[in-house]
Motif scaffolding. Sequence first.
Motif, PDB file in Angstrom:
ATOM      1  N   CYS A   1       4.274  48.233 -51.169  1.00 19.69           N
ATOM      2  CA  CYS A   1       4.169  49.690 -51.043  1.00 19.69           C
ATOM      3  C   CYS A   1       3.785  50.318 -52.382  1.00 19.69           C
ATOM      4  O   CYS A   1       2.932  51.224 -52.435  1.00 19.69           O
ATOM      5  CB  CYS A   1       5.491  50.272 -50.545  1.00 19.69           C
ATOM      6  SG  CYS A   1       5.855  49.930 -48.815  1.00 19.69           S
TER       7      CYS A   1
ATOM      8  N   THR B   1      -2.030  43.097 -47.062  1.00 20.91           N
ATOM      9  CA  THR B   1      -1.531  44.443 -46.763  1.00 20.91           C
ATOM     10  C   THR B   1      -1.549  45.357 -47.981  1.00 20.91           C
ATOM     11  O   THR B   1      -1.393  46.568 -47.847  1.00 20.91           O
ATOM     12  CB  THR B   1      -0.094  44.371 -46.217  1.00 20.91           C
ATOM     13  OG1 THR B   1       0.736  43.668 -47.161  1.00 20.91           O
ATOM     14  CG2 THR B   1      -0.057  43.648 -44.897  1.00 20.91           C
ATOM     15  N   ALA B   2      -1.727  44.777 -49.177  1.00 22.00           N
ATOM     16  CA  ALA B   2      -1.812  45.594 -50.390  1.00 22.00           C
ATOM     17  C   ALA B   2      -3.247  45.948 -50.736  1.00 22.00           C
ATOM     18  O   ALA B   2      -3.486  46.640 -51.726  1.00 22.00           O
ATOM     19  CB  ALA B   2      -1.164  44.866 -51.569  1.00 22.00           C
TER      20      ALA B   2
ATOM     21  N   VAL C   1       0.110  49.609 -53.149  1.00 23.99           N
ATOM     22  CA  VAL C   1      -0.796  50.497 -52.414  1.00 23.99           C
ATOM     23  C   VAL C   1      -0.931  51.832 -53.138  1.00 23.99           C
ATOM     24  O   VAL C   1      -2.034  52.374 -53.278  1.00 23.99           O
ATOM     25  CB  VAL C   1      -0.295  50.701 -50.970  1.00 23.99           C
ATOM     26  CG1 VAL C   1      -1.100  51.789 -50.275  1.00 23.99           C
ATOM     27  CG2 VAL C   1      -0.386  49.400 -50.185  1.00 23.99           C
TER      28      VAL C   1
ATOM     29  N   ARG D   1       8.161  43.760 -49.804  1.00 20.87           N
ATOM     30  CA  ARG D   1       7.821  45.006 -49.119  1.00 20.87           C
ATOM     31  C   ARG D   1       7.768  46.169 -50.087  1.00 20.87           C
ATOM     32  O   ARG D   1       6.859  47.009 -50.020  1.00 20.87           O
ATOM     33  CB  ARG D   1       8.841  45.281 -48.014  1.00 20.87           C
ATOM     34  CG  ARG D   1       8.836  44.257 -46.879  1.00 20.87           C
ATOM     35  CD  ARG D   1      10.028  44.446 -45.976  1.00 20.87           C
ATOM     36  NE  ARG D   1      11.278  44.278 -46.719  1.00 20.87           N
ATOM     37  CZ  ARG D   1      12.487  44.441 -46.191  1.00 20.87           C
ATOM     38  NH1 ARG D   1      12.596  44.785 -44.911  1.00 20.87           N
ATOM     39  NH2 ARG D   1      13.575  44.267 -46.914  1.00 20.87           N
ATOM     40  N   ARG D   2       8.745  46.251 -50.981  1.00 19.78           N
ATOM     41  CA  ARG D   2       8.750  47.322 -51.978  1.00 19.78           C
ATOM     42  C   ARG D   2       7.546  47.207 -52.919  1.00 19.78           C
ATOM     43  O   ARG D   2       6.898  48.209 -53.239  1.00 19.78           O
ATOM     44  CB  ARG D   2      10.052  47.290 -52.783  1.00 19.78           C
ATOM     45  CG  ARG D   2      11.303  47.619 -51.990  1.00 19.78           C
ATOM     46  CD  ARG D   2      12.545  47.454 -52.852  1.00 19.78           C
ATOM     47  NE  ARG D   2      13.750  47.747 -52.118  1.00 19.78           N
ATOM     48  CZ  ARG D   2      14.307  48.962 -52.038  1.00 19.78           C
ATOM     49  NH1 ARG D   2      13.749  49.970 -52.653  1.00 19.78           N
ATOM     50  NH2 ARG D   2      15.410  49.145 -51.347  1.00 19.78           N
TER      51      ARG D   2
END
Length: 421
Positions: A125, A197-198, A128, A121-122
Amino acid sequence: HISTYWRELTRIDADKEQIDAYLEQRLRDQMSSDGGFIPDCFFTTAVALHLGLVSTIARYIDMMKQIGRFKNEIERVRNSPGTLTPAQRANLPLVMQRWESQLQDMKREKCAMDAQMLDPRRLICAMVFYRFVICFLLRQVDAQGVFPQQAFTMPAENGDVNAAEKWRMLPEFLIEDAIEFVVFVTTYAPDVLTDSTAQVGDDGLRMFDDILPLFIVTFLARPKLIRNPYLKAKLVDILHYLTYRDPREDDDYVDTLGGNIPGNIRLHPSIQQFQANLDNNTLARAYLVPALVRFYVDIEQTGSSSQFYEKFQTRYYIARTLRALWARAPRYVEVTRRFFMQSGLGTSEATTTGSTRRDQRVIEEFVTRLMTDTTYLLDESLSKLAVIRDIEKRQPTAEAPAAEGNDSDDASRLDDAESRA
């Protein structure tokens, strides 16, 4: 204050006097020192990641190297007790117990850092955000200045004067952090590269499929955009990791590990995907091979005290990347042949360094560097083989134990000679 910190940062290609003059002119033009809320958020986030995540990445990688070296040293001592003196052999169980305890402490610290540094998750983020940073950097050097709303146009070799000034004044860490983060993710968490998601963005461009290949090709093909050769060498590292090919598939492969190599190497799916992305990238097909050949020449001078040895690692990565490209698609072989042939004939068609004369200089220096490196490395290898043979002949035996202190010196020299050979 963030503005004071920002003023003191190292720029891409400007000294302090130029920075001060540029910022003063900008303030007079805008009649305000406030750049706006969105730019403040962008640059503050960049600074926060620079001081936090990216600096921790350097510490994490250093810890991994320390653990590897320490484990190798423990194994070396454990497997070669005959090189120790009687006094050292008597204390060996206690020493090994102490070393094993230290190694466990290092592994516990690594596990704690793994929980933070490898958290998907880190990393997603951060990916992105660095996608946005890379797009911002590409927009600054885009010949039309409209990327990513429109297709990217490769800048000219010299570029526009005003655009070049804005580029030179940007903090160098924006480029360095983006490259360091991608290198880290490529090495330790490649799944993040292809995570859906990235790949966010409303412009239809995906980080791994479109933006990353464009970023690498652009700054290798236009080396004047980045003054620091260390950063360009890191771009080559990314290329090498993402175009990796089992060296045993090469016709000139020599097993230097004595057969101690896995039977099958399972490559991460991101490697195949990245190579397919390069194949579909128009700029990569036109610029990548000549850019690698040119950087093979330019890496001769890196500015560091260890540049003489560092260049060999980068040139090895360039060679491995070129061989992977040639093996994958015949078009790269044709691009290479055309680059060398057209430059040799003095024609200007499809030249990619900006001029035929520059192409000719690059090729001449490439051949010179290649021959010089080959001669030096062959001589170095033969000399180290002689050192290895001399040390092995003096290995201690039961009848002739090692003298106090000589065994550790010989072991160190042997490791160094074997690694260099």
